[in-house]
Design a protein around this motif. Structure first.
Motif, mmCIF file in Angstrom:
data_model
loop_
_atom_site.group_PDB
_atom_site.id
_atom_site.type_symbol
_atom_site.label_atom_id
_atom_site.label_comp_id
_atom_site.label_asym_id
_atom_site.label_seq_id
_atom_site.Cartn_x
_atom_site.Cartn_y
_atom_site.Cartn_z
ATOM 1 N N SER A 81 0.825 -1.208 0.000
ATOM 2 C CA SER A 81 0.000 0.000 0.000
ATOM 3 C C SER A 81 0.857 1.255 0.000
ATOM 4 N N GLY A 82 0.196 2.380 -0.333
ATOM 5 C CA GLY A 82 0.884 3.670 -0.362
ATOM 6 C C GLY A 82 0.231 4.578 -1.393
ATOM 7 N N SER A 83 1.012 5.405 -2.060
ATOM 8 C CA SER A 83 0.488 6.299 -3.092
ATOM 9 C C SER A 83 1.575 6.570 -4.123
ATOM 10 N N LEU A 84 1.119 6.941 -5.327
ATOM 11 C CA LEU A 84 2.025 7.304 -6.410
ATOM 12 C C LEU A 84 1.698 8.719 -6.868
ATOM 13 N N GLY A 85 2.703 9.572 -6.953
ATOM 14 C CA GLY A 85 2.512 10.935 -7.425
ATOM 15 C C GLY A 85 3.197 11.137 -8.770
ATOM 16 N N PHE A 86 2.530 11.848 -9.670
ATOM 17 C CA PHE A 86 3.050 12.080 -11.022
ATOM 18 C C PHE A 86 2.996 13.578 -11.335
ATOM 19 N N THR A 87 4.059 14.072 -11.949
ATOM 20 C CA THR A 87 4.114 15.472 -12.356
ATOM 21 C C THR A 87 4.547 15.549 -13.814
ATOM 22 N N GLY A 124 4.774 20.667 -14.696
ATOM 23 C CA GLY A 124 4.306 21.477 -13.582
ATOM 24 C C GLY A 124 2.953 21.098 -13.026
ATOM 25 N N ASP A 125 2.237 20.202 -13.690
ATOM 26 C CA ASP A 125 0.923 19.757 -13.200
ATOM 27 C C ASP A 125 1.066 18.371 -12.588
ATOM 28 N N SER A 126 0.296 18.140 -11.511
ATOM 29 C CA SER A 126 0.461 16.878 -10.777
ATOM 30 C C SER A 126 -0.880 16.206 -10.497
ATOM 31 N N PHE A 127 -0.805 14.911 -10.259
ATOM 32 C CA PHE A 127 -1.945 14.149 -9.736
ATOM 33 C C PHE A 127 -1.374 12.940 -9.010
ATOM 34 N N SER A 128 -2.205 12.278 -8.220
ATOM 35 C CA SER A 128 -1.729 11.106 -7.473
ATOM 36 C C SER A 128 -2.828 10.059 -7.408
ATOM 37 N N VAL A 129 -2.414 8.819 -7.157
ATOM 38 C CA VAL A 129 -3.366 7.723 -6.983
ATOM 39 C C VAL A 129 -2.997 6.982 -5.708
ATOM 40 N N ASP A 130 -4.003 6.545 -4.970
ATOM 41 C CA ASP A 130 -3.795 5.757 -3.756
ATOM 42 C C ASP A 130 -3.732 4.282 -4.103
ATOM 43 N N PHE A 171 8.699 1.675 -8.213
ATOM 44 C CA PHE A 171 8.360 3.008 -8.709
ATOM 45 C C PHE A 171 9.346 4.095 -8.287
ATOM 46 N N ASN A 172 10.189 3.825 -7.356
ATOM 47 C CA ASN A 172 11.216 4.815 -7.001
ATOM 48 C C ASN A 172 12.533 4.554 -7.728
ATOM 49 N N ASN A 173 12.539 3.523 -8.543
ATOM 50 C CA ASN A 173 13.760 3.217 -9.296
ATOM 51 C C ASN A 173 13.434 2.950 -10.769
ATOM 52 N N MET A 174 12.563 3.810 -11.336
ATOM 53 C CA MET A 174 12.158 3.620 -12.736
ATOM 54 C C MET A 174 13.287 4.019 -13.680
ATOM 55 N N VAL A 213 8.067 10.800 -11.182
ATOM 56 C CA VAL A 213 7.285 9.853 -10.390
ATOM 57 C C VAL A 213 7.840 9.820 -8.964
ATOM 58 N N ALA A 214 6.933 9.885 -7.984
ATOM 59 C CA ALA A 214 7.335 9.770 -6.571
ATOM 60 C C ALA A 214 6.425 8.763 -5.905
ATOM 61 N N ALA A 215 7.041 7.673 -5.412
ATOM 62 C CA ALA A 215 6.275 6.636 -4.727
ATOM 63 C C ALA A 215 6.422 6.800 -3.224
ATOM 64 N N THR A 216 5.287 6.804 -2.532
ATOM 65 C CA THR A 216 5.294 6.850 -1.060
ATOM 66 C C THR A 216 4.703 5.537 -0.573
ATOM 67 N N ALA A 217 5.573 4.637 -0.125
ATOM 68 C CA ALA A 217 5.130 3.308 0.289
ATOM 69 C C ALA A 217 4.950 3.273 1.799
#
Length: 456
Positions: free
Chosen positions: A124-130, A133-139, A205-208, A190-194
């Motif tokens: 579990s966690g979340s993924l952030g994408f930019t 300059g625009d961003s969104f994230s998914v849980d 996802f933190n080592n793409m 991409v920023a993964a928060t696990a």
């Protein structure tokens, strides 16, 4: 008409034939007159239909002729079709350009590490994408797999331009992220928060890895470098849009931008053809054949004369173009001795090249331009409730009156037949009675005593 069955038993006359002959003698001239009137009305209805169709086709031909966009804009021509397409707007200018497409713009692609089971839970966690300059994230839920993550990324309502997919290779599967837009400005971060450091979500996802770098389009126009994040170049040449399709730095394509002449010439040719067809129809419907000494169905018709007069006057009229008054002849369009139009292509080409503004205003001026004026004339005849509809309705009413007259004639002839039959039957009865009386008297005379009959 009812059949006559009287046999003339008293007189020996064929009363049925006599009555039929008298009735037919009375009815035939009137029926012939009604037939002639009906044929004339029917032929005129058909002629008006043909006339209306010809005028409607002519009015339709004026639609494009009356649009400013028909005469504006520029066309493009390429010496090579392999590397780009080009469209020119009214803001373009005539000219020639040498273009080299050195490199196409490409989207960045990032890939995760390899997994052997795309249905395995990743943590579990979340993924952030930019992107730019625009961003969104998914849980990410604890039981989400690589397949589930692909769906969540692609279905995110606030997705700012990232597409996820799974590539299945020989060694296993990888999730690949592709930027929806080309160019280096649209790189993906991409920023993964696990929830658990070291989980597969964290390590994947933190080592793409970047498997395809973003590229800008690189184009040389007359030796000048132009770069773009997109393969569509809107402003590299004023008024011209280039859509790049392939690249080769060693190939040069010549792009020629010139004033558009094909569309206005097509519109003018269509107008001339429709006008000539209309006037030919009008002539055929109103002509007189000297050899057979017969006139066409609408010969001498006032509506025909009005149509010819109005259109011929408009065709030869002068129109204000803003730079003075002009007529069709200024653009190489003239009237023949037969009343049709013909086009001098060289003179028209010269007008399109050197007097495009005046020509455009001549044909397209709202309400007062050539196309608008002729359309108004044509529509006055063809519109619902217009002149031709009124003429057609008058002939339809005439057909109704003829049908009523036929019914009245049939009733009159039926009464006439009944009256004749009664009169002839009465005569036949009287003759029969007289014959009977004559026979009786003769028999009594023959029976008198002392009468000597001479049989010789």
């Amino acid at each position: 008409m009812a059949g006559v069955s009287a046999t003339g038993l008293g007189s020996g006359l064929d009363i049925g034939s006599i009555v039929s002959a008298l009735v037919n003698a009375e009815k035939s001239p009137k029926t012939a007159a009604l037939n002639a009137d009906q044929a004339e009305a029917t032929s005129k209805i058909s002629a008006i239909g043909s006339l209306k169709s010809a005028i409607s086709s002519f009015v339709d031909s004026l639609t494009n002729l009356g649009k400013a966009e028909t005469f504006g804009g520029y066309s493009t021509k390429r010496s090579n079709f392999d590397y780009f397409t080009a469209t020119a707007s009214e803001a373009a200018a005539a000219g020639s350009y040498k273009i080299q497409v050195d490199q196409l713009a490409e989207s960045q692609k990032l890939a995760t590490g390899i997994v052997t089971d795309v249905t395995e839970a990743l943590g579990s966690g979340s993924l952030g994408f930019t992107v730019d300059g625009d961003s969104f994230s998914v849980d990410i839920d604890g039981d989400d797999s690589l397949q589930d993550i692909v769906s969540k990324i692609n279905e995110a309502e606030d997705n700012v331009g990232v597409t996820a997919t799974i590539i299945n290779g020989d060694a296993g599967a990888q999730l690949v992220l592709t930027s929806n837009e080309t160019g280096t400005a649209n790189n993906i971060t991409v920023a993964a928060t696990a929830d658990l450091v070291g989980s597969k979500l964290d390590t994947l996802f933190n080592n793409m890895t970047e498997i395809q770098p973003a590229k800008q389009a690189t184009v040389y126009i007359d030796g000048l470098l132009v770069t773009s994040n997109s393969n569509t170049l809107d402003n590299a040449i004023t008024g011209v849009t280039l859509d790049l399709t392939d690249a080769d730095p060693n190939e040069t394509t010549t792009l020629t931008v010139s004033a558009n002449t094909s569309k206005p010439k097509e519109a003018i040719d269509a107008f001339v053809e429709a006008y000539n067809e209309m006037m030919t129809t009008v002539k055929n419907l109103s002509s007189f054949n000297a050899d057979t000494e017969t006139g066409s169905v609408l010969q001498g018709d006032s509506t025909i004369r009005s149509i010819q007069s109005q259109f011929r006057t408009a065709i030869s009229s002068m129109f204000d173009t803003g730079d003075g008054t002009m007529a069709l002849t200024n653009f190489g369009i003239s009237t023949t001795r037969e009343g049709t139009l013909e086009v001098d292509s060289d003179k028209l080409d010269d007008a399109l090249k050197n007097n495009a503004v005046g020509l455009t205003q001549f044909f397209t001026a709202e309400d007062t331009g050539f196309a608008a004026r002729l359309s108004a004339i044509g529509e006055s005849y063809t519109q619902t409730g217009g002149i031709l509809d009124s003429r057609n309705e008058s002939y339809e009413r005439k057909l109704d009156r003829i049908a009523d007259e036929r019914e009245r004639l049939d009733r009159k002839m039926a009464a006439y037949e009944s009256r004749l039959t009664a009169q002839y039957n009465a005569m036949d009865l009287l003759v029969g009675q007289l014959n009977t009386q004559s026979s009786t008297i003769q028999a009594r005379i023959d029976s008198l005593p002392g009468l000597v009959r001479n049989n010789d």
